[in-house]
Design an enzyme around this catalytic site. Sequence first.
Site, mmCIF file in Angstrom:
data_model
loop_
_atom_site.group_PDB
_atom_site.id
_atom_site.type_symbol
_atom_site.label_atom_id
_atom_site.label_comp_id
_atom_site.label_asym_id
_atom_site.label_seq_id
_atom_site.Cartn_x
_atom_site.Cartn_y
_atom_site.Cartn_z
ATOM 1 C CG HIS A 12 35.127 37.378 35.690
ATOM 2 N ND1 HIS A 12 36.427 37.002 35.865
ATOM 3 C CD2 HIS A 12 34.406 36.718 36.630
ATOM 4 C CE1 HIS A 12 36.508 36.160 36.883
ATOM 5 N NE2 HIS A 12 35.297 35.964 37.366
ATOM 6 C CB SER A 57 32.600 35.920 39.476
ATOM 7 O OG SER A 57 32.650 36.212 40.869
ATOM 8 C CG ASP A 58 38.590 33.444 41.456
ATOM 9 O OD1 ASP A 58 38.239 33.379 42.655
ATOM 10 O OD2 ASP A 58 39.679 32.981 41.066
ATOM 11 C CD1 TRP A 59 38.870 38.083 46.513
ATOM 12 C CD2 TRP A 59 37.676 36.474 47.513
ATOM 13 N NE1 TRP A 59 38.783 38.388 47.840
ATOM 14 C CE2 TRP A 59 38.051 37.409 48.479
ATOM 15 C CE3 TRP A 59 36.908 35.366 47.911
ATOM 16 C CZ2 TRP A 59 37.705 37.296 49.818
ATOM 17 C CZ3 TRP A 59 36.561 35.251 49.246
ATOM 18 C CH2 TRP A 59 36.957 36.207 50.180
ATOM 19 C CG ASP A 103 38.257 38.083 39.662
ATOM 20 O OD1 ASP A 103 39.038 39.020 39.885
ATOM 21 O OD2 ASP A 103 38.568 36.893 39.804
#
Length: 752
Positions: free
Chosen positions: A290, A312-314, A316
């Site tokens: 990120h 983004s992922d969870w 993150d």
Amino acid sequence: MNKTKKIKNYLAIILMSAVLESDVSAQESNEAVENQVRALLAQMTLEEKVGQMTQIDFSVISVADGQDAENPIDPAKLEEALMQYHVGSILNAPSTPNNKAQPIGKWRRLTQQIRDAAARTRLKIPVIYGIDAIHGATYTQNAVLFPQAISMAATFNPELSFREGEITAREVKASGLDWNFAPVMDIGRQPLWPRLWETYGEDVHLASAMGSAYIRGHQGDDIAAADKAPTCLKHYVGYSYPLNGKDRTPAWIGERALREWFLPPFEAGVLAGAPTVMVNSAEVDGVPGHANRHYLNDILRGEMGFDGFTVSDWEDIIRLYSRDKLADSPREAIKIAVMAGVDMSMVPFDYSFYYLLLDLAQSGEVPLARIDEAVARILRVKYRSGLFERREPALPEAGYFATAEAAAVNRQAAREAIVLAKNDHRLLPLSKRASVLVTGPAANLLSVMNGGWTITWQGNKEEFYPQDKPTLLDAIRQKTEGNVTYVGGKQFSDEINIEQAVSEARRHDIVVLALGEKTYTETEGNIDSLQLDPVQLQLARAIFHTGKPVVLVTFGGRPRIITEIANQAQAVVLGFLPGMEGGAAMADILFGDVNPSGKLPISYPRDSNDITPYDHKPIEAYESNQYRPLYPFGHGLSYTTFETNGLRLAQPAIKTGENLQLSVNVKNTGNLAGKETVMVYLHDVAASVTRPVKQLKAFKKVELQPGEQRTLEFELTPRDLSFIGLEMKRVLEPGEFIVTVGSETASFHVLN
Ligand code: BGC
């Protein structure tokens, strides 16, 4: 001009004008979208823009307890999310008490409430609802749930992946949902990693072919069509290769390896038209995904030409502060991620991203131009996906959900996914009159065949699985006339009475021993060793002691070490995660109603640390080093026999930049119809950086009747012959190359 020439010219003109017309109309529709995006952006306040970049979890708009209620949405919270925070996206499913899969009617109502609320906002910008439909519409009850990616890869059948994409998109849309967080384009070269099974295996070519077929099926020619939906390539990039095998831990991938193995499947996904990309949750070479502007901007957009948005992922972004210590505050974490190129934040539980980004934009620390860029990318995907055109679920339920036709495709996929690894003395197929003892923790569960992201996140709530789908035991009972006895528990971890299993084994002709792993995903699936747990080994040893013939069946997401057991079993059938039709498909194969055709998409290790992929370097098979897996990549037997012969290259030499045609015959030399995958491998004999001993460059799967022979044509392109050279650029060096198909090889030269 003679007549044929005239016709050919005429056809060429028609074809060219058709191509031009489609180019023109694509250009026009792109322009129309760009105009719409520009016009909308011009009307948006900064608050509305920052809201677009915010993605929240369903729980943020739901009643505090009782998400399983008939109507779990809290209208005030929904209103707040859309009116006050202008959120652009919502994800995930209601999840109390752990059963996330909702009836389709309920999904349609919930998403309708959200669409209606969005329609009441000032600019009526639709919310894009994202869901992890990674092997079918996982969170809609009774959806068609396919084999997981590792098993789809084992089919070596991109057509089935295309159909999976089509059916998944349809069921997602019929559920009122908009956007699918799939396919996983990470390459699976670390077997310990608890998400290995979410990948298409260790090979670049296979993963690229299966992933792009899926995307094409899912999105069609026009993602705005009612039965199509946008996909999301994940997790860009390098997430799948943690050095220690644990989920969300560092990968150390040099630039050459990144470009040679990890980027190409994503490139293929971008080429296939995926409009969104999810970011790697972990880090590569000390830089969290990120925060990696080089990957997210220079490579993804600059080199690959990606023009959609990244999510983004969870949680993150905040983790750049709370976990990675890259930022000294949540605010700085957001600044780093947004400036690195993350367009949407999967926050997901609060509005901190909204407040802090607003503040960063107001103070000028994040330039407005960057906010506009991110929002334009998000709006572009919303327009292209047809979200602005619809105020209702795109599809009706009837005729588009859980159809018999979709179930048949799923059954076929499961059949082709199963790998017959060993069949001594032709123990298989079994007679339908044989008396069979079925035992082992994987014999009587649907969850072991489906894996994570099934009904629940971990996929482990057996009680919520559809009662009408057969486990392996049920399917064997349905198929045979013989006496079938089961010794085993109700849960994976239930103790099995070994003494009883042994005495029953003695009373039966054959033992079907079903071993494997319970379901898991992400960090909850971390393990310290690939060894099978000792209890399973104990059971196997006791059964072998009886001297009865044993068919070892395995289910699970990783290649757990089975060497000792496989050596003693007469037959070994590797199921991996064949999905909801897995039990039926396995029984079809065990009893010969289907001839197996699955091939391994990964090298099956012989021991815990035997982690060498098939496309290893010469040094890995030099002197006492060996590539000696239990079963190699591409391995898979059939009840018939095939032979490849007559490998022929069109030319002994080509010039740099030319393609090379080749052909090979494949023949069914046995007595049964069957499917065979013919694989074309290439080796560069000498190069300025070390090259793999071989790499898969093409494959075709064909069905042949007994005695039937077919000639298959292949073409190798300059890209196939190229590699990442000393300067980190793709190069093609003249010299000798060797092609291998089956046991035949042929060589050719590339001239300057
Ligand atoms: C996973 C992603 C998934 C996301 C949303 C994350 O924990 O890494 O693969 O898409 O959650 O559910």
